[in-house]
Write a protein that holds these residues in place. Sequence first.
Motif, PDB file in Angstrom:
ATOM      1  N   TYR A  56      39.906  35.439  40.603  1.00 15.50           N
ATOM      2  CA  TYR A  56      39.002  35.489  41.769  1.00 15.50           C
ATOM      3  C   TYR A  56      38.344  36.853  41.875  1.00 15.50           C
ATOM      4  CZ  TYR A  56      37.177  35.420  46.482  1.00 15.50           C
ATOM      5  OH  TYR A  56      36.332  35.514  47.564  1.00 15.50           O
ATOM      6  N   ASN A  57      39.110  37.930  41.753  1.00 17.84           N
ATOM      7  CA  ASN A  57      38.539  39.267  41.894  1.00 17.84           C
ATOM      8  C   ASN A  57      37.474  39.542  40.836  1.00 17.84           C
ATOM      9  OD1 ASN A  57      39.985  39.940  44.160  1.00 17.84           O
ATOM     10  ND2 ASN A  57      41.562  41.098  43.072  1.00 17.84           N
ATOM     11  N   HIS A  58      37.723  39.134  39.580  1.00 13.92           N
ATOM     12  CA  HIS A  58      36.712  39.326  38.541  1.00 13.92           C
ATOM     13  C   HIS A  58      35.445  38.529  38.861  1.00 13.92           C
ATOM     14  CE1 HIS A  58      39.941  40.991  35.876  1.00 13.92           C
ATOM     15  NE2 HIS A  58      38.925  41.725  35.481  1.00 13.92           N
ATOM     16  N   GLN A 104      35.961  48.164  41.090  1.00 14.51           N
ATOM     17  CA  GLN A 104      36.578  48.543  39.816  1.00 14.51           C
ATOM     18  C   GLN A 104      38.058  48.861  40.011  1.00 14.51           C
ATOM     19  OE1 GLN A 104      33.825  51.688  38.830  1.00 14.51           O
ATOM     20  NE2 GLN A 104      32.768  50.447  37.290  1.00 14.51           N
ATOM     21  N   ARG A 105      38.369  49.549  41.086  1.00 10.82           N
ATOM     22  CA  ARG A 105      39.770  49.848  41.365  1.00 10.82           C
ATOM     23  C   ARG A 105      40.542  48.584  41.719  1.00 10.82           C
ATOM     24  NH1 ARG A 105      41.299  55.066  44.887  1.00 10.82           N
ATOM     25  NH2 ARG A 105      40.080  55.900  43.151  1.00 10.82           N
ATOM     26  N   LEU A 106      39.892  47.679  42.441  1.00  8.74           N
ATOM     27  CA  LEU A 106      40.559  46.424  42.806  1.00  8.74           C
ATOM     28  C   LEU A 106      40.922  45.603  41.574  1.00  8.74           C
ATOM     29  CD1 LEU A 106      38.632  45.185  45.980  1.00  8.74           C
ATOM     30  CD2 LEU A 106      41.122  45.259  45.725  1.00  8.74           C
ATOM     31  N   GLY A 121      45.218  41.144  46.118  1.00 11.89           N
ATOM     32  CA  GLY A 121      45.252  42.495  46.668  1.00 11.89           C
ATOM     33  C   GLY A 121      45.482  42.556  48.151  1.00 11.89           C
ATOM     34  N   PHE A 122      46.039  41.480  48.727  1.00 13.32           N
ATOM     35  CA  PHE A 122      46.296  41.432  50.155  1.00 13.32           C
ATOM     36  C   PHE A 122      47.802  41.454  50.419  1.00 13.32           C
ATOM     37  CE2 PHE A 122      42.237  39.073  49.658  1.00 13.32           C
ATOM     38  CZ  PHE A 122      41.427  39.953  50.361  1.00 13.32           C
ATOM     39  N   THR A 123      48.160  41.760  51.671  1.00 14.45           N
ATOM     40  CA  THR A 123      49.564  41.689  52.050  1.00 14.45           C
ATOM     41  C   THR A 123      49.937  40.237  52.304  1.00 14.45           C
ATOM     42  OG1 THR A 123      49.091  41.956  54.410  1.00 14.45           O
ATOM     43  CG2 THR A 123      49.443  43.974  53.121  1.00 14.45           C
ATOM     44  N   ALA A 150      40.923  53.698  50.490  1.00 16.33           N
ATOM     45  CA  ALA A 150      39.590  53.759  51.091  1.00 16.33           C
ATOM     46  C   ALA A 150      38.497  53.076  50.258  1.00 16.33           C
ATOM     47  CB  ALA A 150      39.221  55.213  51.375  1.00 16.33           C
ATOM     48  N   PRO A 151      38.384  53.349  48.942  1.00 16.93           N
ATOM     49  CA  PRO A 151      37.314  52.687  48.185  1.00 16.93           C
ATOM     50  C   PRO A 151      37.451  51.160  48.180  1.00 16.93           C
ATOM     51  CG  PRO A 151      38.232  54.530  46.945  1.00 16.93           C
ATOM     52  CD  PRO A 151      39.147  54.288  48.092  1.00 16.93           C
TER      53      PRO A 151
END
Length: 383
Positions: free
Chosen positions: A311-313, A301-303, A94-96, A265-266
């Motif tokens: 990794y995010n999970h 949750q949005r991510l 989720g990064f640039t 934002a979230p």
Amino acid sequence: MTPAARRPLAWRASVAALVAMLLLAAVSAAPASTSATDQASASAPASATATAGAPMAPEDLERAARDALWWGDFAELERLHAAAALSPRRVGDGFTLRLYFHDALDAVFDRDPVTEDYHRHLTALTARWAREHPSSTLAHQMHLRARTALAWWHRGTGFANTVSPDALKQFHAEIAAAIDYLTRHADVVLRNSEGHALALVLARAAGWSVDRQVAIAEAGLQLAADDDHLHRTMLNSLLPKWGGNAELVDRYINWAADRAAPDVAPMLYARLYAHAGQAQFGHSLFTDTAVQWLRMKAGWQRLVERFPTAYNHNRFAYLACMARDKPAFRDLVERIGTKPVLPAWGSNPGRTLDGCRRWAAEADVPAADPPPPAPAGVQPPTT
């Protein structure tokens, strides 16, 4: 609302005073823009921009950037940097791509253990690049990275009371030299938000006030409002280990999230508080800060919906455990299965994960039944 009232943490330091000292050249040389494409055009030669090509996968970019720096291939670094800056899309976790490029360079500049000669070589190499490419933002930024890494090699990463007087003297001398270099080349270095992040690192090391550091961050965010690295760098200055506190951390994170786009934002709130946990608070994030779990949970949750990486999970599951949200943790750990991503689980990750699983397996303690009503005419005991 006045501009001063919108400042993060309600600080009132004059941005103009700092701009006159350090940022004036950059602000006048590069128009403010939130476009990564504009940043790339300002910082990369036309040849690099023209050949940037299609966006690379994050892991491919990191590997190529590490290899190019390791082998001293500046032309390839310039090309990769332009390619990353021209891709505003968020990828991977989720990064640039700009952040992945930055992390790849850190792997070389912050390599450990190494000798002083290693850092001297990098400093000399990047100084030559800056001389050969005087208009290249990347070349000057690479030299600043090298000088900063050399300064920290002298000091080490321990607490101040573990650093010898001679090492501390050398550290401050190198930081002062790097700040002097930045000031002399501010018109090139500060064309993009990455240069402002470098300036923040130096300002923190030199003991500049939080007000002055915030002014640098604000100037950089005018160039790239979505710069994750710049947000992290500013947040680091507000951590207790750098003289900040949990209140400053909370106020900055809320300010950053409030000024972000509604769909971002979230996730930004969730990411920045997760970084605060990783950089300082650890397992005590939910006891030692003002983080709001429900708000953070919504962001994660949005991510994981937009970037459903392993990794995010895992990171979301770790945070749910630390927040003692058993239903959320049970759901997430079931998705993880038998192949966890241990770097997402904080310090002592194996033990942490095992402890969270044991806690989740415990039977929920039912709420105690209320006492039966007193018989008619009998007064309940009072205290």
